[in-house]
Motif scaffolding. Sequence first.
Motif, PDB file in Angstrom:
ATOM      1  N   LEU A 199     105.927   8.523  35.505  1.00  0.00           N
ATOM      2  CA  LEU A 199     105.184   7.657  34.591  1.00  0.00           C
ATOM      3  C   LEU A 199     103.905   8.318  34.077  1.00  0.00           C
ATOM      4  N   GLU A 200     103.744   9.605  34.389  1.00  0.00           N
ATOM      5  CA  GLU A 200     102.549  10.355  34.005  1.00  0.00           C
ATOM      6  C   GLU A 200     101.258   9.756  34.563  1.00  0.00           C
ATOM      7  N   ILE A 201     101.358   9.309  35.803  1.00  0.00           N
ATOM      8  CA  ILE A 201     100.187   8.786  36.509  1.00  0.00           C
ATOM      9  C   ILE A 201      99.772   9.825  37.546  1.00  0.00           C
ATOM     10  N   GLY A 202      98.495  10.179  37.555  1.00  0.00           N
ATOM     11  CA  GLY A 202      97.989  11.137  38.549  1.00  0.00           C
ATOM     12  C   GLY A 202      97.746  10.439  39.881  1.00  0.00           C
ATOM     13  N   VAL A 203      97.892  11.179  40.979  1.00  0.00           N
ATOM     14  CA  VAL A 203      97.727  10.578  42.305  1.00  0.00           C
ATOM     15  C   VAL A 203      96.586  11.254  43.068  1.00  0.00           C
ATOM     16  N   VAL A 204      95.620  10.438  43.484  1.00  0.00           N
ATOM     17  CA  VAL A 204      94.512  10.897  44.332  1.00  0.00           C
ATOM     18  C   VAL A 204      94.751  10.347  45.728  1.00  0.00           C
ATOM     19  N   ALA A 205      94.650  11.183  46.752  1.00  0.00           N
ATOM     20  CA  ALA A 205      94.723  10.694  48.128  1.00  0.00           C
ATOM     21  C   ALA A 205      93.304  10.558  48.662  1.00  0.00           C
TER      22      ALA A 205
END
Length: 252
Positions: A212-218
């Motif tokens: 979905l072209e969403i970036g992921v930050v942990a």
Amino acid sequence: MTDEPFKMPSSVSSEGLGTNLLAERFDNCLADLWMAFQPIVSAKEGSIFGFEALLRSREPSLPHPGAVLEAGERLGRLYEIGRTTRERAFQEIPEDSSFTLFLNLHPLDLSDEALIESVARRPELAPRLVLEVTERAALTDIADAKARLAELRALGCRIAIDDLGAGYSGLSSLVELEPDIVKLDMVMVRNLHQSRLKQRLVRSLVEICHELEIGVVAEGVEVEEERQALVESGCDFLQGYLLGKPRAGFGF
Ligand code: G
Ligand code: MN
């Protein structure tokens, strides 16, 4: 015996305090609050992607952000927290930098005209802003929340879902908000290397987000093993004490 719930001592909780005294403490807190900034780094290279701005209080009776927010809610002065923290954070961001600034929004901030105005006044800053929202207070309770988010997006801001996986920020928020970025809560990060189930969940979530072209930050990365497991899971960005604690200024 009464049915009254247990009340924390007033030094810990604002509950039960007279409104005047609480207002005085809240005033002191706002006059004297400062912003800490915590680095968010690229998972693969370790280079700085941005910083999250975090409210810090010097008022001893309102020692942590939760207490400040609770006081603001009780006094009907929640907007003032958002206004003050935005002003401070915007003042501090160096003009000769290009990192992304993550700002926490209380859902109620979305109904504050001053939010849009403050962003519109700094058009050069808007594309560098990521506004973090949680479902702590359901966004559905806020009239026009989605319209407000759309306005902020039109100004160039990105929207992040904060604390995904923590309980109050569920998968429905993905559908509801169509964020640009999700921030994976530290409960999902903690001991990731020791839990195959967590690894599987994080990997799947990252996969869906990337589709979905969403970036992921942990968030809340504390040990090297967690960092490694997150990189292997395909997370884009990392935040946590291992990478850098929140502190004054934009040091790293
Ligand atoms: O709700 P939100 O994700 O915005 O809150 C971030 C909070 O988590 C901040 O108060 C910050 O100080 C704290 N924090 C940041 N990194 C870590 C970490 O590695 N471990 C823990 N336990 N807390 C962290
Ligand atoms: Mn946050």
